[in-house]
Motif scaffolding. Sequence first.
Motif, PDB file in Angstrom:
ATOM      1  N   ALA A   1     -50.057  -2.187 -53.364  1.00 50.59           N
ATOM      2  CA  ALA A   1     -49.483  -2.686 -51.913  1.00 50.59           C
ATOM      3  C   ALA A   1     -48.191  -2.419 -51.847  1.00 50.59           C
ATOM      4  CB  ALA A   1     -49.852  -4.385 -51.837  1.00 50.59           C
ATOM      5  N   LEU A   2     -47.416  -2.482 -53.072  1.00 53.71           N
ATOM      6  CA  LEU A   2     -45.887  -2.239 -53.021  1.00 53.71           C
ATOM      7  C   LEU A   2     -45.522  -0.748 -52.556  1.00 53.71           C
ATOM      8  CD1 LEU A   2     -42.847  -3.333 -53.545  1.00 53.71           C
ATOM      9  CD2 LEU A   2     -43.237  -2.763 -55.830  1.00 53.71           C
ATOM     10  N   LEU A   3     -46.351   0.337 -53.340  1.00 53.98           N
ATOM     11  CA  LEU A   3     -46.283   1.363 -53.133  1.00 53.98           C
ATOM     12  C   LEU A   3     -46.659   1.925 -51.617  1.00 53.98           C
ATOM     13  CD1 LEU A   3     -47.516   3.280 -56.320  1.00 53.98           C
ATOM     14  CD2 LEU A   3     -45.119   3.164 -55.237  1.00 53.98           C
ATOM     15  N   THR A   4     -47.591   1.267 -51.029  1.00 54.61           N
ATOM     16  CA  THR A   4     -48.176   1.606 -49.715  1.00 54.61           C
ATOM     17  C   THR A   4     -47.154   1.234 -48.537  1.00 54.61           C
ATOM     18  OG1 THR A   4     -50.540   1.262 -50.251  1.00 54.61           O
ATOM     19  CG2 THR A   4     -49.979   0.808 -47.963  1.00 54.61           C
ATOM     20  N   ALA A   5     -46.352  -0.020 -49.007  1.00 56.73           N
ATOM     21  CA  ALA A   5     -45.417  -0.264 -48.004  1.00 56.73           C
ATOM     22  C   ALA A   5     -44.092   0.647 -48.246  1.00 56.73           C
ATOM     23  CB  ALA A   5     -44.905  -1.726 -48.495  1.00 56.73           C
ATOM     24  N   ALA A   6     -43.873   1.159 -49.328  1.00 54.47           N
ATOM     25  CA  ALA A   6     -42.735   1.864 -49.607  1.00 54.47           C
ATOM     26  C   ALA A   6     -43.177   3.373 -48.848  1.00 54.47           C
ATOM     27  CB  ALA A   6     -42.344   2.262 -51.008  1.00 54.47           C
ATOM     28  N   GLY A   7     -44.414   3.845 -49.101  1.00 52.22           N
ATOM     29  CA  GLY A   7     -44.801   4.983 -48.368  1.00 52.22           C
ATOM     30  C   GLY A   7     -44.506   4.956 -46.902  1.00 52.22           C
ATOM     31  N   ARG A   8     -44.862   3.789 -46.155  1.00 49.22           N
ATOM     32  CA  ARG A   8     -44.792   3.566 -44.854  1.00 49.22           C
ATOM     33  C   ARG A   8     -43.119   3.558 -44.320  1.00 49.22           C
ATOM     34  NH1 ARG A   8     -47.782  -1.433 -45.236  1.00 49.22           N
ATOM     35  NH2 ARG A   8     -50.097  -0.975 -45.007  1.00 49.22           N
ATOM     36  N   ARG A   9     -42.341   3.300 -44.986  1.00 49.83           N
ATOM     37  CA  ARG A   9     -40.881   3.241 -44.896  1.00 49.83           C
ATOM     38  C   ARG A   9     -40.505   4.767 -45.121  1.00 49.83           C
ATOM     39  NH1 ARG A   9     -40.848  -1.824 -47.334  1.00 49.83           N
ATOM     40  NH2 ARG A   9     -40.319  -0.971 -49.361  1.00 49.83           N
ATOM     41  N   LEU A  10     -40.927   5.536 -46.263  1.00 43.36           N
ATOM     42  CA  LEU A  10     -40.404   6.704 -46.304  1.00 43.36           C
ATOM     43  C   LEU A  10     -41.182   7.902 -45.438  1.00 43.36           C
ATOM     44  CD1 LEU A  10     -40.601   6.668 -50.317  1.00 43.36           C
ATOM     45  CD2 LEU A  10     -38.744   6.667 -48.988  1.00 43.36           C
ATOM     46  N   GLU A  11     -42.106   7.537 -44.804  1.00 47.02           N
ATOM     47  CA  GLU A  11     -43.271   8.593 -43.953  1.00 47.02           C
ATOM     48  C   GLU A  11     -42.031   9.364 -43.225  1.00 47.02           C
ATOM     49  OE1 GLU A  11     -46.692  10.356 -43.417  1.00 47.02           O
ATOM     50  OE2 GLU A  11     -45.583   9.273 -44.684  1.00 47.02           O
ATOM     51  N   PRO A  12     -41.146   8.773 -42.331  1.00 46.26           N
ATOM     52  CA  PRO A  12     -40.411   9.673 -41.264  1.00 46.26           C
ATOM     53  C   PRO A  12     -39.509  10.283 -41.851  1.00 46.26           C
ATOM     54  CG  PRO A  12     -39.991   7.307 -40.938  1.00 46.26           C
ATOM     55  CD  PRO A  12     -40.960   7.099 -42.095  1.00 46.26           C
ATOM     56  N   LEU A  13     -38.998   9.991 -43.334  1.00 45.08           N
ATOM     57  CA  LEU A  13     -37.720  10.731 -43.718  1.00 45.08           C
ATOM     58  C   LEU A  13     -37.683  11.891 -44.513  1.00 45.08           C
ATOM     59  CD1 LEU A  13     -36.463   7.073 -45.326  1.00 45.08           C
ATOM     60  CD2 LEU A  13     -36.053   8.044 -43.061  1.00 45.08           C
ATOM     61  N   HIS A  14     -38.868  12.487 -44.668  1.00 44.78           N
ATOM     62  CA  HIS A  14     -39.051  13.770 -45.290  1.00 44.78           C
ATOM     63  C   HIS A  14     -38.845  14.771 -44.291  1.00 44.78           C
ATOM     64  CE1 HIS A  14     -41.205  11.431 -48.581  1.00 44.78           C
ATOM     65  NE2 HIS A  14     -42.282  10.854 -47.520  1.00 44.78           N
ATOM     66  N   PRO A  15     -37.859  15.764 -44.801  1.00 43.38           N
ATOM     67  CA  PRO A  15     -37.644  16.863 -44.041  1.00 43.38           C
ATOM     68  C   PRO A  15     -38.910  18.067 -44.127  1.00 43.38           C
ATOM     69  CG  PRO A  15     -36.036  16.447 -45.988  1.00 43.38           C
ATOM     70  CD  PRO A  15     -37.159  15.516 -46.283  1.00 43.38           C
ATOM     71  N   SER A  16     -38.921  18.450 -42.844  1.00 43.50           N
ATOM     72  CA  SER A  16     -40.185  19.066 -42.807  1.00 43.50           C
ATOM     73  C   SER A  16     -40.453  20.177 -43.474  1.00 43.50           C
ATOM     74  CB  SER A  16     -40.273  19.841 -41.183  1.00 43.50           C
ATOM     75  OG  SER A  16     -40.137  18.733 -40.313  1.00 43.50           O
ATOM     76  N   TRP A  17     -39.445  21.011 -44.035  1.00 48.95           N
ATOM     77  CA  TRP A  17     -39.517  22.013 -45.018  1.00 48.95           C
ATOM     78  C   TRP A  17     -40.065  21.467 -46.397  1.00 48.95           C
ATOM     79  CZ3 TRP A  17     -37.933  23.737 -49.881  1.00 48.95           C
ATOM     80  CH2 TRP A  17     -38.303  25.029 -50.122  1.00 48.95           C
ATOM     81  N   VAL A  18     -39.462  20.399 -46.688  1.00 43.31           N
ATOM     82  CA  VAL A  18     -39.951  19.731 -48.016  1.00 43.31           C
ATOM     83  C   VAL A  18     -41.260  19.229 -48.087  1.00 43.31           C
ATOM     84  CG1 VAL A  18     -39.518  17.934 -49.833  1.00 43.31           C
ATOM     85  CG2 VAL A  18     -37.546  19.063 -48.582  1.00 43.31           C
TER      86      VAL A  18
END
Length: 230
Positions: free
Chosen positions: A11-28
């Motif tokens: 559950a903790l990682l799922t919540a963290a993934g939602r917050r990180l989802e829009p932050l990844h550069p497209s190329w990465v």
Amino acid sequence: METVRHVRGHALLTAAGRRLEPLHPSWVERHPAAAGWIWLAAMAVLIVVVDLAHGPEPLRVAVSLSAALPSLGATLLVLSQTPRAHLESEPSILGHFFARFFALLGALILWIGSVVLGAAVAVQLTEDSRSNTEAAWEEALEIFGAVVPFIVAVLWAVLIFRCVGYIARLRGWAPVPTRHRIPEQFFAESPRTRRVVVGLAHPALLLVAGTLSIVLVFVAAGEVAFSDAL
């Protein structure tokens, strides 16, 4: 079969993934493994610069550990959320025999080595201290301080190589694997985060970065032991 939802921390990682989802550069996101190799190359160049500038050994070790950090961190995330059942496979009788044989052989060698080393240290302490308890304790602490860095280096090497073996069995060697054993529920609600993490958890990337850090950690441990011996 147990699913990743039963694994602690999901559950903790799922919540963290939602917050990180829009932050990844497209190329990465498109080339996560390539991004990991670029990071490794940058850290290798930085190690060379530190060496040419005669920087302290702890700084080189820290940079080498930073080189392995992205791939190791991603690998530990994948392993932490993968039930052990995903790695289970029925070994052959020959494979089972050799695994037990080499484990027993290694344990025997380590036991004999520890006995011989302990006896040698005891004799050396007795000869050097000449019944001086305080001198004996001081030399024993010096030996302890020289041995501990090597133990840490060996444990670090075991961690790296074991993680490489496990992640290779889970995802294979492809930059972006299409066939794998990673649970589908792993960052299922954050596909971009999943792609980046799985891409960075590349066994070859971890092997190269980890080996670099292992070599420098052993060199640093040797320097510590040599300085203590002087």
